[in-house]
Scaffold this motif. Sequence first.
Motif, PDB file in Angstrom:
ATOM      1  N   LYS A 122       0.832  -1.218   0.000  1.00 15.58           N
ATOM      2  CA  LYS A 122       0.000   0.000   0.000  1.00 15.58           C
ATOM      3  C   LYS A 122       0.857   1.253   0.000  1.00 15.58           C
ATOM      4  O   LYS A 122       0.563   2.216  -0.697  1.00 15.58           O
ATOM      5  CB  LYS A 122      -0.929   0.008   1.211  1.00 15.58           C
ATOM      6  CG  LYS A 122      -2.081  -0.952   1.079  1.00 15.58           C
ATOM      7  CD  LYS A 122      -3.001  -0.854   2.269  1.00 15.58           C
ATOM      8  CE  LYS A 122      -4.086  -1.911   2.142  1.00 15.58           C
ATOM      9  NZ  LYS A 122      -4.951  -1.926   3.313  1.00 15.58           N
ATOM     10  N   LYS A 123       1.939   1.240   0.774  1.00 13.18           N
ATOM     11  CA  LYS A 123       2.810   2.413   0.833  1.00 13.18           C
ATOM     12  C   LYS A 123       3.509   2.620  -0.513  1.00 13.18           C
ATOM     13  O   LYS A 123       3.644   3.749  -0.981  1.00 13.18           O
ATOM     14  CB  LYS A 123       3.835   2.263   1.956  1.00 13.18           C
ATOM     15  CG  LYS A 123       4.427   3.576   2.401  1.00 13.18           C
ATOM     16  CD  LYS A 123       5.263   3.430   3.639  1.00 13.18           C
ATOM     17  CE  LYS A 123       4.423   3.638   4.865  1.00 13.18           C
ATOM     18  NZ  LYS A 123       5.212   3.743   6.101  1.00 13.18           N
ATOM     19  N   MET A 124       3.940   1.538  -1.144  1.00 13.60           N
ATOM     20  CA  MET A 124       4.593   1.655  -2.457  1.00 13.60           C
ATOM     21  C   MET A 124       3.600   2.129  -3.519  1.00 13.60           C
ATOM     22  O   MET A 124       3.943   2.963  -4.353  1.00 13.60           O
ATOM     23  CB  MET A 124       5.222   0.317  -2.861  1.00 13.60           C
ATOM     24  CG  MET A 124       6.424  -0.081  -2.011  1.00 13.60           C
ATOM     25  SD  MET A 124       7.735   1.158  -2.002  1.00 13.60           S
ATOM     26  CE  MET A 124       8.345   1.000  -3.656  1.00 13.60           C
ATOM     27  N   LEU A 125       2.375   1.608  -3.488  1.00 10.72           N
ATOM     28  CA  LEU A 125       1.349   2.052  -4.433  1.00 10.72           C
ATOM     29  C   LEU A 125       1.022   3.525  -4.191  1.00 10.72           C
ATOM     30  O   LEU A 125       0.881   4.305  -5.139  1.00 10.72           O
ATOM     31  CB  LEU A 125       0.087   1.195  -4.304  1.00 10.72           C
ATOM     32  CG  LEU A 125      -1.087   1.585  -5.201  1.00 10.72           C
ATOM     33  CD1 LEU A 125      -0.693   1.507  -6.683  1.00 10.72           C
ATOM     34  CD2 LEU A 125      -2.292   0.702  -4.922  1.00 10.72           C
ATOM     35  N   SER A 126       0.936   3.893  -2.929  1.00 12.32           N
ATOM     36  CA  SER A 126       0.670   5.286  -2.587  1.00 12.32           C
ATOM     37  C   SER A 126       1.781   6.193  -3.099  1.00 12.32           C
ATOM     38  O   SER A 126       1.521   7.266  -3.650  1.00 12.32           O
ATOM     39  CB  SER A 126       0.513   5.420  -1.075  1.00 12.32           C
ATOM     40  OG  SER A 126       0.269   6.751  -0.737  1.00 12.32           O
ATOM     41  N   LEU A 127       3.020   5.752  -2.921  1.00  9.09           N
ATOM     42  CA  LEU A 127       4.164   6.524  -3.411  1.00  9.09           C
ATOM     43  C   LEU A 127       4.120   6.665  -4.934  1.00  9.09           C
ATOM     44  O   LEU A 127       4.334   7.748  -5.474  1.00  9.09           O
ATOM     45  CB  LEU A 127       5.466   5.863  -2.969  1.00  9.09           C
ATOM     46  CG  LEU A 127       6.757   6.557  -3.373  1.00  9.09           C
ATOM     47  CD1 LEU A 127       6.843   7.932  -2.749  1.00  9.09           C
ATOM     48  CD2 LEU A 127       7.945   5.711  -2.958  1.00  9.09           C
ATOM     49  N   ALA A 128       3.805   5.581  -5.628  1.00 10.38           N
ATOM     50  CA  ALA A 128       3.729   5.609  -7.099  1.00 10.38           C
ATOM     51  C   ALA A 128       2.611   6.531  -7.570  1.00 10.38           C
ATOM     52  O   ALA A 128       2.794   7.319  -8.512  1.00 10.38           O
ATOM     53  CB  ALA A 128       3.527   4.200  -7.643  1.00 10.38           C
ATOM     54  N   LEU A 129       1.450   6.458  -6.912  1.00 11.16           N
ATOM     55  CA  LEU A 129       0.341   7.345  -7.278  1.00 11.16           C
ATOM     56  C   LEU A 129       0.690   8.808  -7.027  1.00 11.16           C
ATOM     57  O   LEU A 129       0.396   9.676  -7.855  1.00 11.16           O
ATOM     58  CB  LEU A 129      -0.911   6.981  -6.474  1.00 11.16           C
ATOM     59  CG  LEU A 129      -1.754   5.826  -6.971  1.00 11.16           C
ATOM     60  CD1 LEU A 129      -2.805   5.448  -5.931  1.00 11.16           C
ATOM     61  CD2 LEU A 129      -2.422   6.174  -8.295  1.00 11.16           C
TER      62      LEU A 129
END
Length: 184
Positions: free
Chosen positions: A11-18
């Motif tokens: 979730k943190k990586m997806l959040s960072l990518a978004l």
Amino acid sequence: FLVCGGKAGKKKMLSLALGLAGVMAVVEFGGSGQLLGLVLALFSALTCAFKVLWTERSSIASLDSLKITLYFCLCDCILAGGAGLFTGQLTFQMSPMAWVYSLLVAIFVSVMGVPLFNYGICAVGASTAAILSTLEPITSVVLGWLFMGETLTAYKIIGCLCIIASVLLISLGRQRSSNKKIDG
């Protein structure tokens, strides 16, 4: 979390990518001085990341956020004043309106913004505070549109939506993890 080996879940990586995709969509490329501006923005991001990580991981995190702000603003004053003296661009000869604007920036950035951000770093951690701070480009887009007559392009709107999704994702992840701690 990349530098210090912190936990970076999906979730943190997806959040960072978004968030990164959103910021890139909000940025309008073109115009003179673009390369210098991008280099300075990247350098600013790196130094800010260092400051955020250092604040969280050092003994300074145990200090009151106003004391942290005092120390950082003092360092900023010395560095900026020294650079101004060195380059010959330090001046106190400004119009009364320029002094008013300078005072407003000092109040909203140094007196309010920096202590609140430092408190946020200590309260939620460096990586979460950094992701939540990606809301800044949305503020710039909205204020530019409202007060500067800038146009809202499809890219800017999509970028803002990506940033909002990023912040919601990280916020929901934090809320669920705190609910598990309460239930457990």
